[in-house]
Write a protein that holds these residues in place. Structure first.
Motif: not given
Length: 275
Positions: A104, A35, A59, A61, A42, A45
């Motif tokens: 993403a 991410l 995930p 980030a 960050s 996210w």
């Protein structure tokens, strides 16, 4: 050092180029989702990390160098989108990520993500863009104004406060705005952000269009419809021209829709990345 919150989200770091690359993560196993942030950090996210982990994803980030909680300091040369994309590859290697990976990107992080795919820097299996820069949509005026002009710390922090409040729209509270502003209290981060603003150039996305048009990788666009800079019309154009692209519109959300519609955005990302 790893710090874990009550929500199961933790902040830790790996070393990249001799500096700490700080990142938020949740979950232990599962496919990694990188991410990427842009002119924020960050924190954008954080509202969706727990949901992604609960869905079996991992995930990650990351804070780009010199920004957020990461060490180092950007220059105009290292703050270009191609240079940051190369840095993300080194970060992924330090993290031990290999093979196909989901990515993403938000804001300029979306341009970095597009480079990872179009230049085949990583084996991107799925690409999601959230209110991302695209085509010639950037740099936005409130970023471009800092490209060459000298500024004071107070003026930059005040400008960032206005930008954050606008981007959060109805989700904005004084505490949330303060959370977003916190990294800019560090002079090193302010210098890095000014380097990113100075290096912002729409040719870095325009030059990718031919490669993106040839791409068969699945792509998802998630867009806060009220964004006055990264307008939804850019997302519509991208979805009409770039193959295998789906657009999810978020009514009433502005530039940081993860804060105003975290559940809906998490669901869209989960459905996309676990398909």
């Amino acid at each position: 050092m790893r710090e874990t919150t009550e929500t199961g989200v933790s902040r830790t770091a790996v070393e990249v180029d001799g500096e700490a690359a700080s990142y938020l993560t949740a979950g232990q196993d599962g496919p990694v989702v990188l991410l990427l942030h842009g002119t924020y950090w960050s924190r954008v996210w954080l509202p969706v990390l727990g949901c992604l982990a609960e869905a079996g994803l991992r995930p990650v980030a990351v804070d780009l160098p010199g920004l957020g909680r990461s060490g180092g300091e950007l220059t105009r040369e290292t703050a270009t989108v191609p240079a940051l994309a190369d840095w993300v590859v080194r970060f992924a290697s330090a993290l031990g990520v290999s093979g196909p990976v989901a990515v993403a990107g938000h804001d300029i992080g979306g341009a970095i993500a597009q480079h990872l795919l179009a230049r085949e820097l990583l084996e991107v299996r799925r690409l999601a863009l959230v209110n991302s820069v695209a085509y010639d949509s950037w740099p936005a005026p409130h970023v471009a104004r800092f490209r060459d002009a000298a500024t004071t710390a107070d003026a930059l922090i005040a400008a960032r406060r206005r930008a954050v409040a606008s981007a959060l729209a109805g989700a904005a509270t004084e505490q949330l705005i303060a959370d977003y502003l916190d990294p800019w209290l560090d002079a090193r981060v302010r210098r890095s952000w000014l380097a990113m603003a100075g290096a912002a150039d729409s040719r870095y996305t325009l030059d990718l269009i031919p490669a993106l048009r040839r791409s068969t990788t699945p792509k998802l666009l998630i867009w806060g419809e009220d964004d006055s800079f990264e307008k939804v019309e850019y997302a519509e154009k991208f979805a009409s021209e770039i193959p295998r692209t789906t657009l999810v519109r978020i009514p009433g959300a502005d530039h940081i829709p993860t804060e105003s519609a975290p559940g809906r955005i998490a669901r869209a990302l989960i459905d996309f990345f676990t398909a």
